[in-house]
Scaffold this motif. Structure first.
Motif, short mmCIF file in Angstrom:
data_model
loop_
_atom_site.label_atom_id
_atom_site.label_comp_id
_atom_site.label_asym_id
_atom_site.label_seq_id
_atom_site.Cartn_x
_atom_site.Cartn_y
_atom_site.Cartn_z
N THR A 62 -70.44 -14.90 -4.87
CA THR A 62 -71.04 -15.41 -5.97
C THR A 62 -72.48 -15.27 -5.99
O THR A 62 -73.49 -15.22 -6.64
CB THR A 62 -70.75 -16.68 -6.50
OG1 THR A 62 -71.26 -17.67 -5.43
CG2 THR A 62 -69.48 -16.90 -6.70
N GLY A 63 -73.12 -15.24 -4.58
CA GLY A 63 -74.53 -15.28 -4.40
C GLY A 63 -75.07 -16.72 -4.45
O GLY A 63 -76.14 -17.01 -4.37
N GLU A 64 -74.22 -17.69 -4.65
CA GLU A 64 -74.56 -18.93 -4.99
C GLU A 64 -74.21 -19.95 -3.97
O GLU A 64 -73.14 -19.87 -3.25
CB GLU A 64 -74.26 -19.31 -6.38
CG GLU A 64 -74.69 -18.73 -7.77
CD GLU A 64 -76.02 -18.78 -7.61
OE1 GLU A 64 -76.58 -20.01 -7.42
OE2 GLU A 64 -76.70 -17.78 -8.30
N ALA A 109 -69.06 -9.29 -1.03
CA ALA A 109 -67.92 -8.96 -0.14
C ALA A 109 -67.51 -7.50 -0.26
O ALA A 109 -68.03 -6.69 -1.26
CB ALA A 109 -66.85 -9.64 -0.50
N THR A 110 -67.00 -6.78 0.73
CA THR A 110 -66.52 -5.48 0.72
C THR A 110 -65.60 -5.13 -0.39
O THR A 110 -65.41 -3.99 -0.57
CB THR A 110 -66.17 -5.10 2.17
OG1 THR A 110 -64.95 -5.79 2.48
CG2 THR A 110 -67.26 -5.35 3.19
N GLU A 111 -64.47 -6.08 -0.62
CA GLU A 111 -63.49 -5.77 -1.46
C GLU A 111 -64.30 -5.59 -3.18
O GLU A 111 -65.03 -6.40 -3.65
CB GLU A 111 -62.60 -6.96 -1.75
CG GLU A 111 -61.71 -6.93 -0.49
CD GLU A 111 -60.67 -8.01 -0.69
OE1 GLU A 111 -59.91 -8.09 -1.50
OE2 GLU A 111 -60.90 -9.07 0.28
N ALA A 112 -63.38 -4.67 -4.00
CA ALA A 112 -64.04 -4.43 -5.01
C ALA A 112 -63.37 -5.58 -6.07
O ALA A 112 -62.30 -5.39 -6.57
CB ALA A 112 -63.66 -3.28 -5.57
N GLN A 113 -63.77 -6.76 -6.20
CA GLN A 113 -63.30 -7.74 -7.15
C GLN A 113 -64.31 -8.19 -8.11
O GLN A 113 -65.69 -8.09 -7.92
CB GLN A 113 -62.81 -9.07 -6.39
CG GLN A 113 -63.75 -9.56 -5.35
CD GLN A 113 -63.30 -10.68 -4.57
OE1 GLN A 113 -62.28 -11.29 -4.87
NE2 GLN A 113 -63.90 -10.86 -3.47
N VAL A 114 -64.12 -8.81 -9.10
CA VAL A 114 -64.82 -9.14 -10.47
C VAL A 114 -64.69 -10.74 -10.23
O VAL A 114 -63.59 -11.27 -10.60
CB VAL A 114 -64.58 -8.56 -11.64
CG1 VAL A 114 -65.66 -9.11 -12.55
CG2 VAL A 114 -64.68 -7.11 -11.51
N ILE A 115 -65.82 -11.16 -10.23
CA ILE A 115 -66.06 -12.91 -10.01
C ILE A 115 -66.51 -13.07 -11.75
O ILE A 115 -67.39 -12.84 -12.21
CB ILE A 115 -66.90 -13.33 -9.12
CG1 ILE A 115 -66.97 -12.51 -7.92
CG2 ILE A 115 -67.09 -14.85 -9.17
CD1 ILE A 115 -65.47 -13.12 -7.40
N SER A 116 -65.66 -14.01 -12.21
CA SER A 116 -65.89 -14.51 -13.95
C SER A 116 -65.29 -15.71 -13.95
O SER A 116 -64.46 -16.23 -13.37
CB SER A 116 -65.44 -13.10 -14.67
OG SER A 116 -64.03 -13.30 -14.55
N TRP A 117 -65.65 -16.23 -15.21
CA TRP A 117 -65.14 -17.40 -15.69
C TRP A 117 -63.90 -17.24 -16.70
O TRP A 117 -64.03 -16.31 -17.31
CB TRP A 117 -66.19 -18.23 -16.51
CG TRP A 117 -67.38 -18.73 -15.83
CD1 TRP A 117 -68.44 -18.13 -15.53
CD2 TRP A 117 -67.51 -19.93 -14.83
NE1 TRP A 117 -69.60 -18.67 -14.95
CE2 TRP A 117 -68.71 -19.72 -14.43
CE3 TRP A 117 -66.63 -20.87 -14.77
CZ2 TRP A 117 -69.01 -20.81 -13.37
CZ3 TRP A 117 -66.84 -21.73 -13.54
CH2 TRP A 117 -68.09 -21.89 -13.12
N MET A 118 -62.84 -18.02 -16.39
CA MET A 118 -61.39 -17.79 -17.16
C MET A 118 -61.41 -19.25 -18.07
O MET A 118 -61.47 -20.28 -17.10
CB MET A 118 -60.34 -17.31 -16.32
CG MET A 118 -59.19 -17.39 -16.70
SD MET A 118 -57.67 -16.88 -15.70
CE MET A 118 -57.45 -18.51 -15.03
N PRO A 119 -60.85 -19.23 -19.01
CA PRO A 119 -60.70 -20.31 -19.91
C PRO A 119 -59.58 -21.04 -19.18
O PRO A 119 -58.67 -20.36 -18.69
CB PRO A 119 -60.24 -19.69 -21.15
CG PRO A 119 -60.86 -18.28 -21.37
CD PRO A 119 -60.90 -18.06 -20.06
#
Length: 151
Positions: A62-64, A109-119
């Protein structure tokens, strides 16, 4: 440092960490290229504590900085991954905490993943399936869950 993954004849043993981060009735998740959705986190490194591991993973993904992490749950996870053709026996340590809420996070990270908020109403989409049980828990006690997809 190497990931705490051990290959044996029967399959793989993993030790992983994950973050339970909520904000405005949403939960922070990782969506992978195959469409699977799980909590932010990853494999522990050799000689790393679970707390150090989750702080590293959250920062990488996340960079956080992960604020006020507290052990929330331990999941014993038994599953089969058809992509690699192996059975897995996994120990997953989940920490509850907070990060600065943003609409978008940069994954280092090296993996292609998307970090997002999910309800949280969509929590049944998370893998492993037993993670949806955590949505209703706010106990001060560490929760122990077992996911038996295969064994």
């Amino acid at each position: 440092m190497k990931d705490l993954t051990l290959e044996i004849a029967e399959g793989k043993l993993n030790i992983r960490v994950a973050a339970w981060i909520e904000h405005e009735d949403q939960i922070l998740v990782s969506t992978f290229p195959d469409g699977s959705i799980s909590l932010v986190g990853g494999r522990l490194k050799f000689s790393e504590t679970t707390l150090e591991g989750i702080q590293r993973e959250v920062l990488e993904e996340t960079g956080e900085y992960f604020n006020s992490p507290v052990l929330f749950a331990i999941v014993e996870n038994f599953f089969y991954d058809p992509v690699v053709g192996q059975h897995f026996h996994e120990f997953l340590y989940i920490y509850k905490g907070q990060i600065q809420a943003k609409a978008f996070y940069v994954d280092d990270a090296t993996e292609a993943q998307v970090i997002s908020w999910m309800p949280k109403s969509e929590i049944k989409l998370l893998k492993p399936d037993v993670l949806s049980d955590l949505a209703l828990r706010s106990s001060d006690h560490v929760v122990h869950l077992v996911n038996l997809e295969s064994r």
